[in-house]
Design a protein around this motif. Sequence first.
Motif, PDB file in Angstrom:
ATOM      1  N   VAL A   4      -0.300  -3.638  -6.028  1.00 56.07           N
ATOM      2  CA  VAL A   4       0.047  -2.351  -5.454  1.00 56.07           C
ATOM      3  C   VAL A   4      -1.233  -1.531  -5.293  1.00 56.07           C
ATOM      4  N   GLY A   5      -1.568  -1.205  -4.070  1.00 57.55           N
ATOM      5  CA  GLY A   5      -2.707  -0.340  -3.794  1.00 57.55           C
ATOM      6  C   GLY A   5      -2.222   1.021  -3.312  1.00 57.55           C
ATOM      7  N   ILE A   6      -3.132   1.988  -3.277  1.00 58.02           N
ATOM      8  CA  ILE A   6      -2.780   3.320  -2.802  1.00 58.02           C
ATOM      9  C   ILE A   6      -3.892   3.810  -1.885  1.00 58.02           C
ATOM     10  N   TYR A   7      -3.498   4.360  -0.736  1.00 56.10           N
ATOM     11  CA  TYR A   7      -4.443   4.864   0.242  1.00 56.10           C
ATOM     12  C   TYR A   7      -3.939   6.174   0.813  1.00 56.10           C
ATOM     13  N   GLY A   8      -4.835   7.162   0.963  1.00 51.30           N
ATOM     14  CA  GLY A   8      -4.449   8.425   1.579  1.00 51.30           C
ATOM     15  C   GLY A   8      -5.654   9.252   1.946  1.00 51.30           C
ATOM     16  N   GLY A   9      -5.420  10.228   2.829  1.00 47.65           N
ATOM     17  CA  GLY A   9      -6.469  11.128   3.266  1.00 47.65           C
ATOM     18  C   GLY A   9      -6.155  12.567   2.942  1.00 47.65           C
ATOM     19  N   SER A  10      -7.204  13.352   2.640  1.00 46.46           N
ATOM     20  CA  SER A  10      -7.083  14.762   2.314  1.00 46.46           C
ATOM     21  C   SER A  10      -6.284  14.911   1.013  1.00 46.46           C
ATOM     22  N   TYR A  11      -5.109  15.606   1.030  1.00 47.91           N
ATOM     23  CA  TYR A  11      -4.316  15.601  -0.206  1.00 47.91           C
ATOM     24  C   TYR A  11      -3.921  14.179  -0.579  1.00 47.91           C
ATOM     25  N   GLY A  12      -3.662  13.334   0.408  1.00 47.24           N
ATOM     26  CA  GLY A  12      -3.360  11.932   0.119  1.00 47.24           C
ATOM     27  C   GLY A  12      -4.497  11.264  -0.619  1.00 47.24           C
ATOM     28  N   LEU A  63      -6.037  -6.992  -2.945  1.00 44.79           N
ATOM     29  CA  LEU A  63      -4.580  -7.143  -2.812  1.00 44.79           C
ATOM     30  C   LEU A  63      -4.197  -8.495  -2.245  1.00 44.79           C
ATOM     31  N   GLY A  64      -5.171  -9.263  -1.789  1.00 45.41           N
ATOM     32  CA  GLY A  64      -4.864 -10.552  -1.196  1.00 45.41           C
ATOM     33  C   GLY A  64      -4.288 -10.436   0.195  1.00 45.41           C
ATOM     34  N   SER A  65      -4.598  -9.316   0.896  1.00 46.85           N
ATOM     35  CA  SER A  65      -4.114  -9.166   2.260  1.00 46.85           C
ATOM     36  C   SER A  65      -4.938 -10.040   3.188  1.00 46.85           C
ATOM     37  N   VAL A 122       0.859  -1.182   0.000  1.00 47.89           N
ATOM     38  CA  VAL A 122       0.000   0.000   0.000  1.00 47.89           C
ATOM     39  C   VAL A 122       0.898   1.236   0.000  1.00 47.89           C
ATOM     40  N   ILE A 123       0.707   2.084  -0.994  1.00 50.40           N
ATOM     41  CA  ILE A 123       1.382   3.368  -1.066  1.00 50.40           C
ATOM     42  C   ILE A 123       0.536   4.359  -0.277  1.00 50.40           C
ATOM     43  N   VAL A 169      -0.463   2.320   9.599  1.00 51.57           N
ATOM     44  CA  VAL A 169       0.625   1.578   8.970  1.00 51.57           C
ATOM     45  C   VAL A 169       0.797   0.215   9.632  1.00 51.57           C
ATOM     46  N   GLN A 170       0.768   0.174  10.953  1.00 51.38           N
ATOM     47  CA  GLN A 170       0.930  -1.098  11.655  1.00 51.38           C
ATOM     48  C   GLN A 170      -0.229  -2.053  11.357  1.00 51.38           C
ATOM     49  N   PHE A 171      -1.427  -1.520  11.253  1.00 52.28           N
ATOM     50  CA  PHE A 171      -2.589  -2.333  10.898  1.00 52.28           C
ATOM     51  C   PHE A 171      -2.410  -2.958   9.523  1.00 52.28           C
ATOM     52  N   LEU A 172      -2.010  -2.152   8.548  1.00 49.48           N
ATOM     53  CA  LEU A 172      -1.797  -2.669   7.195  1.00 49.48           C
ATOM     54  C   LEU A 172      -0.691  -3.712   7.172  1.00 49.48           C
ATOM     55  N   ALA A 173       0.394  -3.444   7.878  1.00 46.11           N
ATOM     56  CA  ALA A 173       1.497  -4.403   7.915  1.00 46.11           C
ATOM     57  C   ALA A 173       1.070  -5.702   8.574  1.00 46.11           C
ATOM     58  N   ASN A 174       0.250  -5.612   9.612  1.00 48.19           N
ATOM     59  CA  ASN A 174      -0.232  -6.803  10.296  1.00 48.19           C
ATOM     60  C   ASN A 174      -1.093  -7.661   9.374  1.00 48.19           C
ATOM     61  N   ARG A 175      -1.670  -7.038   8.383  1.00 47.07           N
ATOM     62  CA  ARG A 175      -2.472  -7.788   7.395  1.00 47.07           C
ATOM     63  C   ARG A 175      -1.625  -8.285   6.229  1.00 47.07           C
ATOM     64  N   GLY A 176      -0.298  -8.182   6.351  1.00 51.65           N
ATOM     65  CA  GLY A 176       0.592  -8.728   5.336  1.00 51.65           C
ATOM     66  C   GLY A 176       0.967  -7.765   4.242  1.00 51.65           C
ATOM     67  N   LEU A 177       0.723  -6.474   4.431  1.00 49.05           N
ATOM     68  CA  LEU A 177       0.994  -5.464   3.410  1.00 49.05           C
ATOM     69  C   LEU A 177       2.217  -4.638   3.773  1.00 49.05           C
ATOM     70  N   ALA A 178       3.120  -4.457   2.812  1.00 45.34           N
ATOM     71  CA  ALA A 178       4.188  -3.485   2.987  1.00 45.34           C
ATOM     72  C   ALA A 178       3.601  -2.098   2.781  1.00 45.34           C
ATOM     73  N   VAL A 179       4.155  -1.100   3.458  1.00 45.30           N
ATOM     74  CA  VAL A 179       3.638   0.268   3.348  1.00 45.30           C
ATOM     75  C   VAL A 179       4.788   1.221   3.056  1.00 45.30           C
ATOM     76  N   LEU A 180       4.620   2.038   2.022  1.00 45.25           N
ATOM     77  CA  LEU A 180       5.601   3.070   1.697  1.00 45.25           C
ATOM     78  C   LEU A 180       4.967   4.439   1.877  1.00 45.25           C
ATOM     79  N   GLN A 181       5.577   5.252   2.729  1.00 47.24           N
ATOM     80  CA  GLN A 181       5.211   6.655   2.899  1.00 47.24           C
ATOM     81  C   GLN A 181       6.356   7.492   2.352  1.00 47.24           C
TER      82      GLN A 181
END
Length: 630
Positions: free
Chosen positions: A479-487, A625-627, A401-402, A420-432
């Motif tokens: 590869v998924g993308i998630y963000g809030g406001s400008y994100g 994403l198969g998470s 998840v980007i 971020v920790q929630f996403l990682a716990n579901r098996g997803l790498a996270v890039l900020q």
Amino acid sequence: MTKFILLSTVLAVVLCFFVSPLWAEGLIPLEDFFRNPEKSGFQISPDGTRISYRASWERRLNIFVQDIGSDEAKRITSAAERDILAYFWAGNNRILYLQDSGGDENYHLYAVNADGSEVRDLTPFKDVRVTIIDRLEDIEDEVLIGMNRRDPRLFDVYRLNLASGDLTLIEENPGDIEGWLTDHDGKLRVAMRTDGVNTSLLYRDREDHPFKTLLTTNFRESVAPLFFTFDNKKLYVASNLGRDKSAIYIFDPRTAVHEELLFEHPEVDVYRLFFSRKRKLVTGTGFTTDRFRYHFFDEQRSSLQKELESRLPGYEVTVTSMNKNEDKVLLHAGSDRTQGSYYFYDTVTGEFRKLADLSPWLPEDKMAPMMPVQYTARDGLTIHGYLTLPAGSDGKNLPVVINPHGGPWARDTWGFDGEVQFLANRGLAVLQMNFRGSTGYGRTFWEASFKQWGRAMQDDITDGVKWLIEQGIADPEKVGIYGGSYGGYAVLAGLAFTPDLYACGVDYVGVSNLFTLLETIPPYWELGRQMMYEQIGHPEKEKELLKAASPVFHADRIRAPLFVAQGANDPRVKKAESDQIVEAMRKRGVDVEYMVKDNEGHGFLNEENRFDFYRAMERFHAKHLGSMAE
């Protein structure tokens, strides 16, 4: 808006579309990442006899008070609709707090006695927003506030008597003042004036004298006053005047020149300065590179920091509150893998004890490290960021998840991030990533974002994805993308402008149409409208630029599944922004999952709404994403 992981090494290879019993054993309940903290926001009374904090009551964060040395606490507020997020002691027997209604950000100022009696709304005015200008810590029954009661675009300055509730107008905003500053005696002596693109520093020797203009700069350069020297004659400022990186100076208002450079850093901006109110001296500064760093001028404060860090090795230690005598200290110790704990320290007796863990239900050893990274954008610019890999994984060919930050003129930092920790716990790498325009990296890096929404700013995000793929970290099909406001805008722009890059997107209170964004800014942002035109684009003079950068006009290019979440009362990114993109997608017969919460604003504050949102996100990522899902 407001931001881990449990996967064993043996199971890290099982990144598939089903949840096996072994994976399920590694999943931490979703609610544990997004529950209200056990206790948080600890503060100490000025006389050092009592401690206050926030804790849940009726699923809302309320204020509690207890005597130091006692294990019994008394709840002194009964907020049932919204959490209390900001509060402070006003003397030894009273607490003030700010609260809005349904996320509208029209904050009222409330007072409550430390025993829970006499709860009062001190600013009971409809559609009015309150800001704190000076807490007047040495004047127990008064506080200086700003209110846009007379004109929703402008904040006038009032002296508020906390005992009687009387409001006295101190300074009426002539129509162009965007900020005020008092001296150490609580006298209003500095103002910042803007015409939208140029900013002037105004000063007066006495509160009954007229303001005089000291200097004027384009908004790209800033001389930001921090506070007065302790003789109330000069100013400490954070300035990038004639330089790229902001630094700390002493500024003499008589000559309007930077008199002394106190501290600078070659790589990042420096904005902050700490002082001892009791000893009347500047103690240090802080800045953020890959992590937050201190630089102390004062040996006593430096020794205190060393003492605290020696007691809590491996953690980022922050002093959060002191009593007036500065001999009793409250501190927070946290890291990238824990929301942290609060402690009490008596510098005289040496007493040191833990007050509370914020999230004791989250096992620190099961969380994932946040690693500082950097990569090179296509035009050669260095982009800094943070990569979080699922704990126990080999870091190869992972679903990703980007996660671009909001602002956009803000930045991501190292530390605990529940999302971020929630996403990682579901098996997803996270890039900020701190794409161009992110603050703290100097003026040139910031200006490189001007009129680059959907262009170079988005390219920096795209180049981060490509870097992950080249490194073998990301599975290019997941590869998924998630963000809030400008994100959230970056999510929509990513799906529209690079439709082959992403498998799905989650847009949280994001912008879809730059025209309507600029049309509907809150009235109290009006003074910054011309600056926003220079940063984003002019809706009349640069129509094609804004149209090309607005995802809603390119919705026909979006092919990846989309989930949109929005607060109905959002004053910054109106609900219409989400309505537009959802309608555009549905007109094409594309099913878009759309969540609207009627009692929320710019992000979901209420605990049950957070649970609903992240539960829906979890299902969405598991499908696309198969998470892992609970």
